[in-house]
Design a protein around this motif. Sequence first.
Motif, short mmCIF file in Angstrom:
data_model
loop_
_atom_site.label_atom_id
_atom_site.label_comp_id
_atom_site.label_asym_id
_atom_site.label_seq_id
_atom_site.Cartn_x
_atom_site.Cartn_y
_atom_site.Cartn_z
N GLU A 9 0.71 -1.16 -0.04
CA GLU A 9 0.05 0.02 -0.10
C GLU A 9 0.88 1.34 0.08
O GLU A 9 1.90 1.13 0.54
N CYS A 45 -6.82 -0.12 -13.73
CA CYS A 45 -5.67 0.00 -13.18
C CYS A 45 -4.54 0.59 -14.08
O CYS A 45 -4.78 0.79 -15.34
N LEU A 105 -7.80 6.84 -9.32
CA LEU A 105 -6.95 6.84 -7.87
C LEU A 105 -7.21 7.96 -7.26
O LEU A 105 -7.34 9.25 -7.38
N ILE A 109 -3.50 3.92 -2.46
CA ILE A 109 -3.43 3.13 -3.68
C ILE A 109 -2.66 1.87 -3.23
O ILE A 109 -2.29 1.59 -2.07
N ILE A 120 -0.98 -0.87 -10.63
CA ILE A 120 -0.99 0.27 -9.72
C ILE A 120 -2.81 0.52 -9.47
O ILE A 120 -3.64 0.96 -10.61
N TRP A 121 -3.52 0.18 -8.28
CA TRP A 121 -5.06 0.42 -8.20
C TRP A 121 -5.29 1.45 -7.33
O TRP A 121 -4.56 1.57 -6.10
N ASP A 122 -6.33 1.99 -7.31
CA ASP A 122 -7.10 2.63 -6.11
C ASP A 122 -7.44 1.79 -5.26
O ASP A 122 -8.05 0.45 -5.56
N LYS A 123 -6.92 1.85 -3.81
CA LYS A 123 -7.26 0.90 -2.96
C LYS A 123 -8.87 0.16 -2.71
O LYS A 123 -9.06 -0.97 -2.66
N TYR A 126 -9.68 -2.07 -5.80
CA TYR A 126 -8.72 -3.19 -5.80
C TYR A 126 -9.65 -4.13 -4.82
O TYR A 126 -9.74 -5.43 -5.01
#
Length: 154
Positions: A9, A45, A105, A109, A120-123, A126
């Motif tokens: 993270e 992503c 995002l 992340i 790379i993802w928005d938390k 994801y």
Amino acid sequence: MTGFIGEYEATLDAKGRFLFPAGFKKQLPENGVQGFVINRGFEKCLSLYTDESWQPLFSDLSKLNDFDPKIRQFKRYFLNGATQVSFDSAGRLLIPGNLVAYAGLQKDIVLVSAIDKIEIWDKASYQQFFETFSPESFSELAKEVMVSDKTPKL
């Protein structure tokens, strides 16, 4: 070729920068990485490639036949927003604003290994992605993807 493993993270600041996770930094080649290429990934992503892993992919793309409309469409979409990035003096990477918007995002992340690249993802996105995917679905997907037609039938 550099390969990655792990999930980390990070926090995106107001300018679109994040501190590259130490866990991934340890996996970079000892001679370092000259830079990265970041671009649109699949499922909303982003994909972060080392220059080393980007070059063969870019080479393969350049060999595709531009006389095929589907190939032109794919190349335009895939390369749209592809940007070279490198660490700043604080060890951060800057994600261009158009890519931040594409992936939705927010502040939190997640960076996830995808073998030769990092997604790379928005938390929240994801977490939602995995909430809709059951262990049974994963088992069926694994069977479809990993079992070859050449596997002996018992």
